[in-house]
Write a protein that holds these residues in place. Structure first.
Motif, PDB file in Angstrom:
ATOM      1  N   ILE A  71       0.826  -1.208   0.000  1.00  0.00           N
ATOM      2  CA  ILE A  71       0.000   0.000   0.000  1.00  0.00           C
ATOM      3  C   ILE A  71       0.860   1.258   0.000  1.00  0.00           C
ATOM      4  O   ILE A  71       1.840   1.363   0.750  1.00  0.00           O
TER       5      ILE A  71
ATOM      6  N   TYR B 174       0.120   5.012   1.046  1.00  0.00           N
ATOM      7  CA  TYR B 174      -0.940   5.611   1.862  1.00  0.00           C
ATOM      8  C   TYR B 174      -0.587   7.047   2.238  1.00  0.00           C
ATOM      9  O   TYR B 174       0.559   7.341   2.578  1.00  0.00           O
TER      10      TYR B 174
ATOM     11  N   GLU C 176       4.942   4.230   2.118  1.00  0.00           N
ATOM     12  CA  GLU C 176       4.759   3.019   1.320  1.00  0.00           C
ATOM     13  C   GLU C 176       5.211   1.843   2.165  1.00  0.00           C
ATOM     14  O   GLU C 176       6.324   1.844   2.701  1.00  0.00           O
TER      15      GLU C 176
ATOM     16  N   ILE D  20      -3.531  -3.304   6.838  1.00  0.00           N
ATOM     17  CA  ILE D  20      -3.997  -1.919   6.686  1.00  0.00           C
ATOM     18  C   ILE D  20      -3.826  -1.146   7.989  1.00  0.00           C
ATOM     19  O   ILE D  20      -3.362   0.000   7.999  1.00  0.00           O
TER      20      ILE D  20
ATOM     21  N   HIS E  53      -1.512   2.242   8.670  1.00  0.00           N
ATOM     22  CA  HIS E  53      -2.033   3.444   9.321  1.00  0.00           C
ATOM     23  C   HIS E  53      -1.208   3.768  10.569  1.00  0.00           C
ATOM     24  O   HIS E  53      -0.942   4.945  10.864  1.00  0.00           O
TER      25      HIS E  53
ATOM     26  N   VAL F 111      -5.528   8.964  -1.843  1.00  0.00           N
ATOM     27  CA  VAL F 111      -5.111   7.573  -2.067  1.00  0.00           C
ATOM     28  C   VAL F 111      -5.904   7.037  -3.245  1.00  0.00           C
ATOM     29  O   VAL F 111      -7.132   7.043  -3.243  1.00  0.00           O
TER      30      VAL F 111
ATOM     31  N   GLY G  86      -4.754   2.128  -2.659  1.00  0.00           N
ATOM     32  CA  GLY G  86      -3.367   2.122  -2.203  1.00  0.00           C
ATOM     33  C   GLY G  86      -2.346   1.885  -3.294  1.00  0.00           C
ATOM     34  O   GLY G  86      -1.164   1.729  -3.012  1.00  0.00           O
TER      35      GLY G  86
ATOM     36  N   GLY H  72      -0.266   6.838  -3.597  1.00  0.00           N
ATOM     37  CA  GLY H  72      -0.551   7.764  -2.507  1.00  0.00           C
ATOM     38  C   GLY H  72       0.057   9.115  -2.855  1.00  0.00           C
ATOM     39  O   GLY H  72       1.226   9.197  -3.223  1.00  0.00           O
TER      40      GLY H  72
ATOM     41  N   LYS I  48       3.049   2.261  -5.375  1.00  0.00           N
ATOM     42  CA  LYS I  48       3.539   1.040  -4.726  1.00  0.00           C
ATOM     43  C   LYS I  48       4.377   0.213  -5.696  1.00  0.00           C
ATOM     44  O   LYS I  48       4.026   0.031  -6.858  1.00  0.00           O
TER      45      LYS I  48
END
Length: 304
Positions: free
Chosen positions: A60, A62, A74, A89, A93, A153, A157, A160, A283
Motif C-alpha cells: 500500500i 498511503y 509506502e 492496513i 495506518h 489515495v 493504495g 498515494g 507502490k
C-alpha cells in the motif's frame, strides 16, 4: 560491555534485523555474534528472516493528515491480497501515525521509533511478518509539518499523493483544490512541479534534440535561424505543458492550466492558495519483481 556501531552493522547484515534490535541482542549476549544471532531467532525474528529474501513489491501507498502533519508512506508485502488484509492496513495506518508523532530523520530512525503500543515500528513489522506470513517492510515515507496538506489515495493504495499548500484559508476550504491537484498528480505523474524547477541541463538537452530534429527535416532545415529559434521556444512551451504540473492542462477542465485552476479556486474562496510541494508514491515502483512460472511454483511447493 560497549557495543560498537561496526558490530551492530555486521549483525544487521547477517540477519536483516533492524539496528535497535541488533544492538539489544549484542548487549544481551555481551557482544558474542553467534549468541546474538541465536538470541534474535529465539525472539521469533528467524521466521521473519526466512521470508526476508522474497520480493515484496505489492502492498500500500498511503497518505493522510495526522494531528496536523501530512504523511505519505509506502509499506510493501509480497502479494496484493495482503493489501486488503485488515491487520496489514492497520499496520500501515500505524506507521503513518508513528511518522507524524516522531517525525523521524530517516528510515532507521522510523524503525527505531515507538509504534504506539509498547513496541518499536521494527518490532511491530516483525510481528506482522509472523502473523501474516509474508515478507513485509516499510519502504519509505515523507511528511510536511508546515502549511496545509491534502492527502489522496488512489485505487485502494496503488498510489498515494500528498499535496502541500501555503494558504490563509482554513484547511476545509482547501480540501477540494488539494484533492483535484492530487488526482492530477496521480494520473499524470509530472516530472516537475513548476517550470521554474526545470534545470538548465534538461532545457539544453531538449533544445539540442529539437534542433537535431529540425536539421533532419528538409523543410525545417531550410528555414532561417530566427524562425527555428521561435519554433524551439514554442516547443519548449509544449514541453512545460507536458512535464510541469502547474503548466499542465487541468484534467477536469481543459480550458485552463492547473496553475490557473488553483488561482481561480483561491479567488472564489476569498483567499490565497500557493502550491508549495507534493509527493507521489506508487507502490512497488522501482522494485524488480521476480517472475516465476506458476506451474513450476506449484511443483516446488508440492516437493516441500
Amino acid at each position: 560491555m560497549a557495543i560498537s556501531a561496526k558490530q551492530v552493522q555486521a549483525l544487521r547484515e547477517m540477519t536483516g534485523v533492524g539496528m535497535m534490535e541488533c544492538k539489544k541482542a549484542l548487549v544481551a549476549t555481551d557482544g558474542d555474534m553467534d549468541k546474538a544471532v541465536e538470541f534474535l531467532r529465539e525472539k521469533g525474528l528467524a521466521a521473519a528472516q526466512k521470508k526476508a529474501g522474497r520480493v515484496a513489491a505489492e502492498g500500500i501507498a498511503y497518505a493522510a493528515v495526522v494531528d496536523g502533519t501530512g504523511v505519505v508512506v509506502e509499506v510493501n508485502a509480497e502479494t496484493d491480497f495482503v493489501a486488503k488484509n485488515e491487520k496489514f492496513i492497520e499496520f500501515v495506518h500505524g506507521v503513518a501515525a508513528a511518522v507524524a508523532a516522531n517525525k523521524p530523520a530517516d528510515l532507521d530512525a522510523l524503525m527505531a521509533a515507538p509504534y504506539g503500543n509498547g513496541r518499536t515500528v521494527q518490532e511491530e513489522q516483525q510481528e506482522m511478518v509472523l502473523v501474516i506470513g509474508e515478507n513485509i517492510h516499510v519502504r519509505r515515507f515523507t511528511f510536511f509539518t508546515e502549511g496545509v496538506s491534502v492527502p489522496y489515495v488512489h485505487a485502494g493504495g496503488k498510489i498515494g499523493v500528498l499535496v502541500n499548500f501555503e494558504t490563509d484559508l482554513p484547511a476545509e476550504k482547501v480540501e477540494t483544490v488539494g484533492k483535484d491537484v492530487a488526482m492530477q498528480i496521480a494520473a499524470m505523474n509530472p516530472r516537475f512541479w513548476d517550470k521554474s524547477q526545470v534545470d538548465q541541463a534538461t532545457l539544453d538537452e531538449e533544445k539540442k534534440i529539437m534542433l537535431v530534429q529540425m536539421e533532419n527535416d528538409p523543410k525545417m532545415a531550410s528555414k532561417p535561424e530566427k524562425v527555428r529559434e521561435g519554433i524551439v521556444t514554442g516547443k519548449l512551451r509544449k514541453f512545460y505543458e507536458e512535464n510541469c504540473l502547474m503548466q499542465q492542462e487541468f484534467v477536469k477542465d481543459g480550458s485552463m492550466s492547473v496553475e490557473q485552476y488553483v488561482a481561480a479556486a483561491a479567488k472564489a474562496a476569498g483567499g490565497t492558495i500557493t502550491f508549495k510541494s507534493a509527493v507521489r508514491f506508487e507502490k512497488g515502483e522501482g522494485i524488480e519483481k521476480k517472475q516465476e512460472n506458476f506451474a513450476e511454483e506449484i511443483a516446488k511447493q508440492l516437493k516441500k
